[in-house]
Structure formats: structure tokens, C-alpha cells
Design an enzyme around this catalytic site. Structure first.
Site, PDB file in Angstrom:
ATOM      1  N   LYS A   1       0.831  -1.211   0.000  1.00  0.00           N
ATOM      2  CA  LYS A   1       0.000   0.000   0.000  1.00  0.00           C
ATOM      3  C   LYS A   1       0.865   1.261   0.000  1.00  0.00           C
ATOM      4  O   LYS A   1       0.616   2.198  -0.760  1.00  0.00           O
ATOM      5  CB  LYS A   1      -0.938  -0.020   1.214  1.00  0.00           C
ATOM      6  CG  LYS A   1      -1.953  -1.165   1.195  1.00  0.00           C
ATOM      7  CD  LYS A   1      -2.935  -1.085   2.341  1.00  0.00           C
ATOM      8  CE  LYS A   1      -2.277  -1.345   3.672  1.00  0.00           C
ATOM      9  NZ  LYS A   1      -1.765  -2.732   3.787  1.00  0.00           N
ATOM     10  N   THR A   2       1.879   1.291   0.847  1.00  0.00           N
ATOM     11  CA  THR A   2       2.783   2.447   0.874  1.00  0.00           C
ATOM     12  C   THR A   2       3.547   2.576  -0.432  1.00  0.00           C
ATOM     13  O   THR A   2       3.733   3.686  -0.954  1.00  0.00           O
ATOM     14  CB  THR A   2       3.772   2.315   2.047  1.00  0.00           C
ATOM     15  OG1 THR A   2       3.043   2.248   3.274  1.00  0.00           O
ATOM     16  CG2 THR A   2       4.720   3.505   2.094  1.00  0.00           C
TER      17      THR A   2
ATOM     18  N   ASP B   1      -1.394   6.872   6.156  1.00  0.00           N
ATOM     19  CA  ASP B   1      -1.394   5.448   6.494  1.00  0.00           C
ATOM     20  C   ASP B   1      -2.293   5.217   7.708  1.00  0.00           C
ATOM     21  O   ASP B   1      -2.439   6.102   8.562  1.00  0.00           O
ATOM     22  CB  ASP B   1       0.037   5.003   6.798  1.00  0.00           C
ATOM     23  CG  ASP B   1       0.190   3.488   6.754  1.00  0.00           C
ATOM     24  OD1 ASP B   1      -0.740   2.817   6.273  1.00  0.00           O
ATOM     25  OD2 ASP B   1       1.239   2.989   7.201  1.00  0.00           O
TER      26      ASP B   1
ATOM     27  N   THR C   1      -5.565  -1.196   7.071  1.00  0.00           N
ATOM     28  CA  THR C   1      -5.573  -2.650   7.220  1.00  0.00           C
ATOM     29  C   THR C   1      -6.923  -3.139   7.736  1.00  0.00           C
ATOM     30  O   THR C   1      -7.154  -4.344   7.804  1.00  0.00           O
ATOM     31  CB  THR C   1      -4.475  -3.093   8.211  1.00  0.00           C
ATOM     32  OG1 THR C   1      -4.645  -2.388   9.451  1.00  0.00           O
ATOM     33  CG2 THR C   1      -3.092  -2.785   7.650  1.00  0.00           C
TER      34      THR C   1
ATOM     35  N   ARG D   1       6.630  -8.115   1.846  1.00  0.00           N
ATOM     36  CA  ARG D   1       7.503  -7.573   2.898  1.00  0.00           C
ATOM     37  C   ARG D   1       8.230  -8.695   3.625  1.00  0.00           C
ATOM     38  O   ARG D   1       9.427  -8.605   3.909  1.00  0.00           O
ATOM     39  CB  ARG D   1       6.682  -6.752   3.889  1.00  0.00           C
ATOM     40  CG  ARG D   1       7.521  -6.145   5.024  1.00  0.00           C
ATOM     41  CD  ARG D   1       6.638  -5.409   6.009  1.00  0.00           C
ATOM     42  NE  ARG D   1       5.982  -4.266   5.377  1.00  0.00           N
ATOM     43  CZ  ARG D   1       4.946  -3.620   5.900  1.00  0.00           C
ATOM     44  NH1 ARG D   1       4.447  -4.019   7.061  1.00  0.00           N
ATOM     45  NH2 ARG D   1       4.412  -2.581   5.281  1.00  0.00           N
TER      46      ARG D   1
END
Length: 352
Positions: free
Chosen positions: A66-67, A111, A160, A219
Site C-alpha cells: 500500500k505504501t 497510512d 488494514t 515484505r
């Protein structure tokens, strides 16, 4: 005996490595093909009209990009990005200061946007729709609202827990996308790309071994790659092959399914201490010495997705696959299958 020397820059090196492997363009973004194509259309259409694109909401589990996508949006538009997070914005004045400092066409990335304070959220409504904020000066009857114009911008929100977003907030996003877990093939491609950037020699078998234990999350895949690289350079010949990856991941307590020490502790406590359940969340958390939130948000999602644990109205239950993963034989009449008749009976008794 000599003292172990730990580099104070080790964490910074990991952060630099993480940043270096992140794609900077949509064309380099692996997986999420549907979202990537939709986002490409959105950005190209806006650039063709010479206007900022609609506000974008990205939802999904942690670690899926997402980032990275927020930074890609700014890179594709050729504009600056301002990054903050929901918990940091406690007052509407904090948000007003950020919004009024944006230049035309900038991207504002928030975020964990579901955790933004309510007064700041309400201020954000007018900024998203009318590119204007009303700053209240003073208190009580003498308070005055001063309208301030905001340059046209694009808000990219990441969450999230999309269910915690209020309806008015969600409705103000012109594009909403949900990011899914990566397939092993996509993770394999991602690991080969990351290995090239980091200068890590890796074989197809080595990449497949790491990908299979990465829980569908890029990640985690990149983090495991860096740890396997360390093992290969210190105890091997520097090449990440199948045997090296397998040996390295054993050192770091990551098993064949991607479960780590805490995941296995939860599963082992459920099976060995409570005979497979059902057992309540708080009781299970105490058994492994962790907070309930940690067990529920960190361990359970993957254990449920892997089919090793199930949530029932009576508590957490280990599935047959969970028993087998620990090398134990599930007893007759235990596991989730044993809960089904009881659940059906309760449903019949409560039906009109």
C-alpha cells in the site's frame, strides 16, 4: 570469550535495503494485476485531462504494497508526496497545517487512515470535496470560522481494517482497491527482482523455497531474503540455493508453511494444553505469554488462512491440519468437524 560487536547501523541498512527494492513505477510493480491496471487507467485519464486524479483508498493486510503504491502514484504524476499516519493526526489543526502546505497536484498519503481522530476526519471531508478547510479561531460564542483554500490534491489513504472506516469517509474516495495476498509465482518473481537489486546470487530452487515460506506477503519475502543472504555469505558460498535457504530458515525458526516461533507456540498451546479447543482468546494468549491483541492480529489471520486454526462461537479450535502440522494425530471427534453438529443444533433451536 569475546564480546559480540553489533553494528549500530544494522537497522538502517535493513531500512535502506527495503527502500531500494521497492518498485518506483507501476510497470515494475509485481502482482496485484487488477488493481495495477485500474490504477493505471485512473492516472492516465487524470494526466490527460490535466487534473489531479480522484482520491484513492487502498485496503488490505500489512506488507502487501500500500505504501509502495502511494509513492508510485506520486512518481507517475511527477508530483511531491507528503506522508503521515492516522494516529499522528490528533487535532483538526494538525491536519489543517498539512493541507494548507500542499502544492497543486501533490499527493497526501495517510497510512492507517481508519485511526484518524474524528475532528480531523470531519475537517478532511470539505478538503477532499471542495478543497477548502474551515479553521475555528477562539472558543465559545466568540469563536470564528476562517475558511482557507487548499490547492487541488490527491489523497491516498491506506488501511488494514477497512471495516472501521466511517461511511462518509469511504464515500469520498473515487477509487477503492483491496490488495490480495501474493501467489507463490508472484513472490518468486519478486524475489528474483529483489535479489538482482541487492546483488544476491539466487537459484530458482532457492527463490522457490523462500517464496513458499513468505506467507503470501512481499515484505516478509524481502525480509527473509536478506536473512538468507546473511547465512549464505557467512556459512555458505554466497549463493542462495535450495539447501542454503532451507538451512537458513531453520536457523530463523521459519518452518515449511511460514510459521514462526510465536505461531507454533499458539498452535502448540491450543493442541497440547487444551486438547485442540475450543478455548477463548484471552486464555490462549495467557498460555503463550502474549497480549490478546498480538495473538488475534498477528498470529491468527495466517493460522486461519492456512487452515490450521478455526474460530467458532465457542472459541478457537485446532483443525486436523493443525494437529498434523505438529506431527500429532488428531483424536476422533475433535477439531472443527466436531463443532459442526453443535452449531447446526443451536441454529435450529434459535430459528423462528
Amino acid at each position: 570469550m569475546t564480546d559480540e560487536v553489533v553494528s549500530p547501523f544494522a537497522e538502517d541498512e535493513d531500512l535502506d535495503a527495503e527502500a531500494s527494492v521497492r518498485p518506483r513505477r507501476l510497470a515494475d510493480f509485481i502482482a496485484q494485476h487488477r488493481v495495477r491496471d485500474q490504477l493505471d487507467l485512473l492516472l492516465r485519464g487524470a494526466m490527460g485531462r490535466g487534473t489531479p486524479p480522484d482520491h484513492i483508498l487502498l485496503s488490505g493486510p500489512p506488507g502487501l504494497g500500500k505504501t509502495t503504491l502511494a509513492n508510485i502514484v506520486a512518481a507517475e504524476l511527477g508530483t511531491a508526496i507528503r506522508t503521515t499516519s492516522g494516529p499522528v493526526i490528533e487535532r483538526s489543526g494538525d491536519l489543517a497545517a498539512i493541507l494548507t502546505s500542499l502544492a497543486e497536484g501533490d499527493v497526501l498519503f495517510i497510512d492507517e487512515i481508519h485511526r484518524i481522530a474524528k475532528p480531523a476526519e470531519e475537517l478532511l471531508y470539505s478538503a477532499m470535496e471542495d478543497f477548502r478547510v474551515d479553521v475555528v479561531v477562539g472558543k465559545g460564542p466568540g469563536a470564528t470560522a476562517i475558511p482557507l483554500d487548499v490547492e487541488p490534491f490527491t489523497l491516498v489513504g491506506a488501511t488494514t481494517r477497512a471495516g472501521l472506516l466511517s461511511g462518509p469517509m469511504r464515500d469520498r474516495f473515487g477509487f477503492v482497491a483491496h490488495l490480495d495476498f501474493y501467489s507463490p509465482a508472484d513472490l518468486d518473481s519478486l524475489l528474483h527482482r529483489s535479489a538482482r537489486i541487492l546483488g544476491v546470487p539466487i537459484t530458482a530452487e532457492g527463490a522457490a523455497e523462500v517464496a513458499g515460506r513468505s506467507r503470501g506477503t512481499p515484505r516478509i519475502a524481502n525480509r527473509l531474503l536478506r536473512r538468507v543472504r546473511d547465512y549464505a555469505e557467512v556459512r555458505g558460498d554466497g549463493v542462495v540455493d535450495h539447501d542454503t535457504a532451507k538451512a537458513a530458515l531453520k536457523v530463523y525458526d521459519v518452518d515449511q508453511l511460514g510459521l514462526d516461533r510465536l505461531d507454533r507456540a499458539v498452535l502448540r498451546a491450543l493442541i497440547e494444553s487444551f486438547r485442540g479447543g475450543p478455548v477463548g482468546l484471552s486464555t490462549l494468549a495467557v498460555a503463550v505469554g502474549e497480549q490478546s491483541d498480538t495473538v488475534e492480529e498477528v498470529c491468527e489471520p495466517f493460522l486461519v488462512r492456512a487452515g490450521l486454526l478455526a474460530r467458532t462461537p465457542r472459541g478457537r479450535v485446532a483443525t486436523d491440519a493443525g494437529w498434523l502440522h505438529l506431527g500429532k494425530t488428531p483424536p476422533e471427534g475433535r477439531g472443527i468437524a466436531a463443532q459442526l453438529p453443535d452449531l447446526f443444533t443451536r441454529a435450529e433451536n434459535t430459528s423462528p
